[in-house]
Design a protein around this motif. Structure first.
Motif, PDB file in Angstrom:
ATOM      1  N   THR A  83       1.013  -1.189  -0.166  1.00  0.00           N
ATOM      2  CA  THR A  83      -0.282  -0.237  -0.239  1.00  0.00           C
ATOM      3  C   THR A  83       0.435   1.337  -0.190  1.00  0.00           C
ATOM      4  O   THR A  83       2.285   1.197   0.683  1.00  0.00           O
ATOM      5  N   GLY A  84       0.565   2.333  -0.413  1.00  0.00           N
ATOM      6  CA  GLY A  84       1.434   3.631  -0.657  1.00  0.00           C
ATOM      7  C   GLY A  84       2.699   3.631  -1.069  1.00  0.00           C
ATOM      8  O   GLY A  84       3.157   2.698  -1.936  1.00  0.00           O
ATOM      9  N   TYR A 102      -0.985   3.406  -6.728  1.00  0.00           N
ATOM     10  CA  TYR A 102      -0.976   4.109  -4.957  1.00  0.00           C
ATOM     11  C   TYR A 102      -1.794   4.976  -4.435  1.00  0.00           C
ATOM     12  O   TYR A 102      -1.027   5.968  -6.134  1.00  0.00           O
ATOM     13  N   ARG A 103      -1.919   5.517  -3.871  1.00  0.00           N
ATOM     14  CA  ARG A 103      -2.218   6.339  -2.920  1.00  0.00           C
ATOM     15  C   ARG A 103      -0.253   6.761  -2.687  1.00  0.00           C
ATOM     16  O   ARG A 103       0.699   6.462  -2.445  1.00  0.00           O
ATOM     17  N   GLN A 104      -0.394   8.616  -3.021  1.00  0.00           N
ATOM     18  CA  GLN A 104       1.083   9.013  -2.759  1.00  0.00           C
ATOM     19  C   GLN A 104       1.286   9.199  -1.430  1.00  0.00           C
ATOM     20  O   GLN A 104       2.793   9.739  -0.952  1.00  0.00           O
ATOM     21  N   TRP A 107      -1.527   8.691   5.542  1.00  0.00           N
ATOM     22  CA  TRP A 107      -2.509   8.968   6.015  1.00  0.00           C
ATOM     23  C   TRP A 107      -2.528   7.925   7.750  1.00  0.00           C
ATOM     24  O   TRP A 107      -1.665   7.817   8.118  1.00  0.00           O
TER      25      TRP A 107
END
Length: 174
Positions: A83-84, A102-104, A107
Motif C-alpha cells: 500500500t502507498g 498507489y496512494r502517494q 494517512w
C-alpha cells in the motif's frame, strides 16, 4: 466394433471428470502454498488471513473447467501488492495485465481499529488529535503470497493432469 464405439463415446465424459479432479488437486496445492507463504511472511500472524483462503472448481459458461483460489479479506490484497508509496516501491512480481495505482500521501487511522500496538510491532508513529490516538503510515511493502503460490503449483500442474487423465482413462475404459 460396437464395444470400441462405446468406449470412444465415453472419452469426453471421462476427460471432463479427470479435468475436474486434476484442477481440484492443483487448486488445493495452490491453497497449501498460499497458506505456507502467508504464515512464513507474517511477523505477528493471527491466522486470520491464512484461514480465509478459499478454493473453488467450477465450469464457466463455455463449459471450461476453472479453478479459483482467493481470500475475501481486505488485507489479502494489501499484503499481496503493498500500500502507498512503500508498497509501490517494494519489489513484486505482478501477473500479466495487472496495473496498480498507489496512494502517494500518508494517512492516519485510529489506534482503536487494531488489537495490537503497531508502534511496538512496526515502529509506526502515533499522533493525538482531539484526544484520539491515530497511527500515521505511508503504507506497507508488498509481501506476495498468492501469485507465487499459483506459479509454484503451476509447475506441478502438467504432471498432475497427466497422471489423473491416465488413471481416469484406464479405469473408465476397462
Amino acid at each position: 466394433m460396437n464395444r470400441l464405439r462405446r468406449k470412444l463415446k465415453q472419452i469426453p465424459k471421462i476427460a471432463k471428470e479427470a479435468a475436474i479432479d486434476a484442477t481440484s488437486d492443483v487448486v488445493d496445492l495452490t491453497q497449501i502454498y498460499a497458506v505456507q507463504n502467508v504464515q512464513s511472511q507474517s511477523k505477528h500472524p493471527t491466522g486470520e488471513l491464512a484461514q480465509s483462503i478459499k478454493t473453488e472448481v467450477a465450469e464457466d459458461v463455455s463449459g471450461n473447467v476453472v479453478g479459483r483460489v482467493w481470500s475475501d479479506k481486505k488485507q489479502a490484497f494489501f499484503k499481496e501488492f503493498g500500500t502507498g508509496p512503500v508498497g509501490q516501491e517494494s519489489p513484486k512480481d505482478l501477473p500479466p495485465g495487472i496495473v496498480l495505482s498507489y496512494r502517494q500521501t500518508r494517512w492516519f487511522f485510529p489506534t482503536s481499529y487494531v488489537d495490537r500496538d503497531l508502534s511496538l510491532l512496526y515502529g509506526m508513529l502515533t499522533v493525538s488529535i482531539k484526544e484520539v490516538d491515530f497511527y500515521m503510515t505511508r503504507g506497507q511493502p508488498a509481501s506476495p503470497w498468492l501469485y507465487p503460490a499459483l506459479k509454484d503449483a503451476s509447475k506441478e500442474a502438467p504432471g498432475i493432469f497427466k497422471e489423473t487423465l491416465n488413471r481416469y482413462m484406464k479405469e473408465g475404459l476397462k
